[in-house]
Motif scaffolding. Structure first.
Motif, PDB file in Angstrom:
ATOM      1  N   ALA A 154      -4.451  -5.078  -6.249  1.00 10.11           N
ATOM      2  CA  ALA A 154      -3.766  -6.296  -5.802  1.00 10.11           C
ATOM      3  C   ALA A 154      -4.240  -6.726  -4.423  1.00 10.11           C
ATOM      4  CB  ALA A 154      -2.255  -6.063  -5.793  1.00 10.11           C
ATOM      5  N   SER A 155      -4.370  -8.035  -4.258  1.00  5.64           N
ATOM      6  CA  SER A 155      -4.783  -8.589  -2.969  1.00  5.64           C
ATOM      7  C   SER A 155      -3.598  -8.652  -2.021  1.00  5.64           C
ATOM      8  CB  SER A 155      -5.357  -9.992  -3.164  1.00  5.64           C
ATOM      9  OG  SER A 155      -4.344 -10.875  -3.638  1.00  5.64           O
ATOM     10  N   GLU A 156      -3.885  -8.972  -0.759  1.00  4.01           N
ATOM     11  CA  GLU A 156      -2.817  -9.111   0.241  1.00  4.01           C
ATOM     12  C   GLU A 156      -1.848 -10.218  -0.178  1.00  4.01           C
ATOM     13  OE1 GLU A 156      -2.307 -10.205   5.008  1.00  4.01           O
ATOM     14  OE2 GLU A 156      -4.299  -9.877   4.155  1.00  4.01           O
ATOM     15  N   ARG A 157      -2.394 -11.275  -0.777  1.00  3.20           N
ATOM     16  CA  ARG A 157      -1.546 -12.379  -1.237  1.00  3.20           C
ATOM     17  C   ARG A 157      -0.619 -11.931  -2.369  1.00  3.20           C
ATOM     18  NH1 ARG A 157      -3.831 -18.253  -3.399  1.00  3.20           N
ATOM     19  NH2 ARG A 157      -1.798 -19.230  -3.723  1.00  3.20           N
TER      20      ARG A 157
ATOM     21  N   ILE B 158       0.529  -8.916  -2.839  1.00  6.71           N
ATOM     22  CA  ILE B 158       1.553  -8.042  -2.251  1.00  6.71           C
ATOM     23  C   ILE B 158       2.661  -8.880  -1.626  1.00  6.71           C
ATOM     24  CG2 ILE B 158       1.986  -6.299  -0.477  1.00  6.71           C
ATOM     25  CD1 ILE B 158      -0.921  -5.331  -0.935  1.00  6.71           C
ATOM     26  N   LYS B 159       2.268  -9.915  -0.896  1.00  2.62           N
ATOM     27  CA  LYS B 159       3.267 -10.777  -0.257  1.00  2.62           C
ATOM     28  C   LYS B 159       4.088 -11.522  -1.300  1.00  2.62           C
ATOM     29  CE  LYS B 159       0.898 -11.485   4.143  1.00  2.62           C
ATOM     30  NZ  LYS B 159       0.255 -12.437   5.058  1.00  2.62           N
ATOM     31  N   LYS B 160       3.438 -11.984  -2.347  1.00  2.07           N
ATOM     32  CA  LYS B 160       4.146 -12.714  -3.401  1.00  2.07           C
ATOM     33  C   LYS B 160       5.170 -11.813  -4.089  1.00  2.07           C
ATOM     34  CE  LYS B 160       3.309 -15.494  -7.552  1.00  2.07           C
ATOM     35  NZ  LYS B 160       2.275 -16.014  -8.483  1.00  2.07           N
ATOM     36  N   ALA B 161       4.770 -10.559  -4.351  1.00  3.57           N
ATOM     37  CA  ALA B 161       5.686  -9.610  -4.981  1.00  3.57           C
ATOM     38  C   ALA B 161       6.873  -9.315  -4.075  1.00  3.57           C
ATOM     39  CB  ALA B 161       4.938  -8.325  -5.315  1.00  3.57           C
ATOM     40  N   TYR B 162       6.599  -9.152  -2.783  1.00  4.69           N
ATOM     41  CA  TYR B 162       7.699  -8.872  -1.852  1.00  4.69           C
ATOM     42  C   TYR B 162       8.672 -10.054  -1.785  1.00  4.69           C
ATOM     43  CZ  TYR B 162      10.441  -8.345   2.330  1.00  4.69           C
ATOM     44  OH  TYR B 162      11.502  -8.286   3.194  1.00  4.69           O
TER      45      TYR B 162
ATOM     46  N   VAL C 176      15.724  -1.889   0.401  1.00  3.04           N
ATOM     47  CA  VAL C 176      15.121  -1.084   1.468  1.00  3.04           C
ATOM     48  C   VAL C 176      13.785  -0.505   1.005  1.00  3.04           C
ATOM     49  CG1 VAL C 176      15.412   0.979   2.896  1.00  3.04           C
ATOM     50  CG2 VAL C 176      17.353  -0.536   2.492  1.00  3.04           C
ATOM     51  N   SER C 177      13.727  -0.012  -0.228  1.00  2.00           N
ATOM     52  CA  SER C 177      12.500   0.582  -0.758  1.00  2.00           C
ATOM     53  C   SER C 177      11.378  -0.442  -0.886  1.00  2.00           C
ATOM     54  CB  SER C 177      12.780   1.219  -2.131  1.00  2.00           C
ATOM     55  OG  SER C 177      13.751   2.229  -2.028  1.00  2.00           O
ATOM     56  N   ILE C 178      11.739  -1.663  -1.277  1.00  2.37           N
ATOM     57  CA  ILE C 178      10.744  -2.733  -1.409  1.00  2.37           C
ATOM     58  C   ILE C 178      10.148  -3.068  -0.047  1.00  2.37           C
ATOM     59  CG2 ILE C 178      10.504  -5.202  -1.906  1.00  2.37           C
ATOM     60  CD1 ILE C 178      12.610  -4.713  -4.166  1.00  2.37           C
ATOM     61  N   ALA C 179      10.999  -3.112   0.977  1.00  2.34           N
ATOM     62  CA  ALA C 179      10.519  -3.359   2.336  1.00  2.34           C
ATOM     63  C   ALA C 179       9.594  -2.236   2.797  1.00  2.34           C
ATOM     64  CB  ALA C 179      11.703  -3.496   3.290  1.00  2.34           C
ATOM     65  N   ASP C 180       9.949  -1.000   2.457  1.00  3.60           N
ATOM     66  CA  ASP C 180       9.130   0.154   2.823  1.00  3.60           C
ATOM     67  C   ASP C 180       7.771   0.086   2.129  1.00  3.60           C
ATOM     68  OD1 ASP C 180       8.681   2.554   4.172  1.00  3.60           O
ATOM     69  OD2 ASP C 180       9.301   3.747   2.450  1.00  3.60           O
ATOM     70  N   ALA C 181       7.787  -0.308   0.850  1.00  4.76           N
ATOM     71  CA  ALA C 181       6.537  -0.425   0.099  1.00  4.76           C
ATOM     72  C   ALA C 181       5.650  -1.512   0.692  1.00  4.76           C
ATOM     73  CB  ALA C 181       6.839  -0.726  -1.368  1.00  4.76           C
ATOM     74  N   TYR C 182       6.266  -2.631   1.071  1.00 10.28           N
ATOM     75  CA  TYR C 182       5.477  -3.708   1.681  1.00 10.28           C
ATOM     76  C   TYR C 182       4.888  -3.256   3.014  1.00 10.28           C
ATOM     77  CZ  TYR C 182       4.134  -8.028   3.901  1.00 10.28           C
ATOM     78  OH  TYR C 182       3.403  -9.002   4.549  1.00 10.28           O
ATOM     79  N   ASP C 183       5.698  -2.562   3.828  1.00  3.27           N
ATOM     80  CA  ASP C 183       5.207  -2.047   5.115  1.00  3.27           C
ATOM     81  C   ASP C 183       3.952  -1.208   4.928  1.00  3.27           C
ATOM     82  OD1 ASP C 183       6.649  -3.077   7.200  1.00  3.27           O
ATOM     83  OD2 ASP C 183       8.236  -1.577   7.101  1.00  3.27           O
ATOM     84  N   ALA C 184       3.975  -0.355   3.906  1.00  2.00           N
ATOM     85  CA  ALA C 184       2.860   0.560   3.687  1.00  2.00           C
ATOM     86  C   ALA C 184       1.619  -0.138   3.145  1.00  2.00           C
ATOM     87  CB  ALA C 184       3.287   1.675   2.731  1.00  2.00           C
ATOM     88  N   LEU C 185       1.819  -1.059   2.222  1.00  2.00           N
ATOM     89  CA  LEU C 185       0.676  -1.667   1.533  1.00  2.00           C
ATOM     90  C   LEU C 185       0.119  -2.903   2.230  1.00  2.00           C
ATOM     91  CD1 LEU C 185       1.840  -1.363  -2.195  1.00  2.00           C
ATOM     92  CD2 LEU C 185       0.514   0.251  -0.827  1.00  2.00           C
ATOM     93  N   SER C 186       0.892  -3.509   3.115  1.00  2.00           N
ATOM     94  CA  SER C 186       0.410  -4.722   3.796  1.00  2.00           C
ATOM     95  C   SER C 186      -0.531  -4.397   4.952  1.00  2.00           C
ATOM     96  CB  SER C 186       1.596  -5.546   4.315  1.00  2.00           C
ATOM     97  OG  SER C 186       2.350  -4.793   5.246  1.00  2.00           O
TER      98      SER C 186
END
Length: 411
Positions: free
Chosen positions: A32-35, A37-41, A64-74
């Motif tokens: 997945a691209s950065e875009r 990841i942002k769209k999923a978040y 909270v978990s979704i935010a954590d996942a975004y932090d890691a993958l972004s």
């Protein structure tokens, strides 16, 4: 050292307990691209936000978990570590204070995407932006069969480069004119020795009380940019014209408010014969009113008068509706056939109001008379008519009920 400090255990606890793969959590592929990841978040954070799920602890933990996942993958660095070493490697990376490894407040992260304080803005003390309204038109066929459409909307978005701060380096200083108050006091002389004091917004900082040292190169310090966003419109079977589809918090964004809604009004396109084979159907030119469909079928004089004809009408989804009359069956101009279950499908939101799955198709007949007749045909037809008229005692003049006698001469 056998035991980690208590505060370190607490910091690592979310990672230890979170066994779900970050990519699966966001519903994306590892490529997945950065875009993406942002769209999923954006989608999932709104779905599981505690404001939308009051009292639901499972949704809160998911948020909270979704935010954590975004932090890691972004963050590219932490994403590489996670891809190679998983949760344990990322935990160690965060323990060492690596780039992109810190836990962000999930509400702060939400506010970076949607503005405001990280909440939905339904309370009286939460400022909310205006709703946006756009119109998207689709062909009648899509209202009949159901279809998805991609569309784009240009709107105001929080600058991703500076995350809505307006600063290139994150440095903000107190305004030197108002000393951070955002307002200044000015004196106006009304008369000699008489002054009036007025409190006004500071022009230098625009009332914010702070100034950006180095403006962001992307937004120029404005904190927002105008950019197109793509969306998918799901046109449901039987959806009425003028239906309003709401995309929550997808209106104009700003760090100062929670984004309003994007409201899509679904309209119907003008009828046209499409280029694709499946679009080249008679139904494309049907007219709609609620669950009823309307069609006008043109007959020749021979067909209307003598019957003995059939017509295949291709419906909106391509299935065939057969029209016809047996020999000797007369069709009067303007006559309407009502065909049950050949109208629009019942929209899912209106199932309780209607028992039938489909409405009706109303077929109105128009009869086209010939402009002129060949002389031999006219003589034969006239002779046949006169024979029938005399046999049945028909006199069109008398039978019409009109007054007889000469027309009065006006001169």
């Amino acid at each position: 050292m056998l035991f980690l400090p208590t505060f370190l255990l607490l910091a690592l606890l979310p990672l230890i307990l979170c066994t779900e793969d970050f990519y699966k959590l966001l519903g994306i592929d590892k490529s997945a691209s950065e875009r993406d990841i942002k769209k999923a978040y954006r989608t999932l954070s709104k779905k599981y936000h505690p404001d939308k799920n009051p009292g639901d602890e499972t949704a809160k933990q998911k948020f909270v978990s979704i935010a954590d996942a975004y932090d890691a993958l972004s963050d590219p660095a932490s994403r590489r570590i996670y891809d190679q070493y998983g949760h344990e490697g990322l935990a160690q990376h965060r323990q060492q204070g690596g780039a992109g490894g810190q836990h962000h407040d999930p509400f702060d992260l939400f506010s970076r995407f949607f503005g405001g304080s990280g909440h939905f803005g339904h309370s009286s003390n939460q400022r909310r932006g205006h709703d946006m309204e756009v119109h998207v038109s689709v062909p009648l066929r899509d209202f009949y069969t159901g279809h998805t459409h991609d569309f784009a909307v240009e709107k105001q978005q929080i600058c991703e480069e500076c995350e809505g701060s307006g600063s290139a380096d994150g440095k903000v200083e107190t305004c030197s004119v108002c000393d951070g108050a955002g307002r200044v006091v000015q004196k106006h002389m009304l008369a000699p020795g008489i002054f009036q004091q007025l409190q006004m917004q500071c022009e230098k900082c625009g009332g914010k009380g702070k100034q950006i040292v180095k403006a962001c190169a992307v937004c120029g310090g404005k904190r927002v940019v105008r950019r197109k966003s793509s969306y998918v419109l799901d046109v449901e079977k039987g959806m009425p014209k003028g239906a309003r589809v709401v995309y929550e918090n997808e209106g104009d964004e700003s760090p100062d408010w929670v984004a309003g809604d994007l409201v899509v009004v679904v309209g119907e396109k003008e009828a046209e014969l499409g280029s694709e084979e499946e679009e080249r159907v008679d139904g494309a030119f049907m007219r709609r009113k609620g669950r009823e469909l309307f069609w006008k079928e043109v007959l020749s004089l021979r067909e209307a008068w003598m019957g003995g004809w059939t017509r295949n009408l291709t419906h909106l989804d391509g299935h065939v509706v057969q029209l016809g009359r047996e020999r000797g069956a007369v069709v009067q101009p303007g006559m309407v056939d009502v065909l049950k279950d050949e109208g629009m499908p019942t929209w899912m939101n209106e199932r309780e109001e209607h028992e039938e799955d489909f409405g009706r198709l109303n077929v109105e007949y128009a009869v086209v008379l010939p402009d002129q007749m060949e002389k031999p045909m006219e003589k034969e037809f006239w002779a046949l008519w006169e024979k029938w008229r005399r046999k049945n005692g028909v006199d069109l003049g008398k039978d019409s009920g009109r007054p007889e006698g000469k027309v009065r001469d006006e001169l």
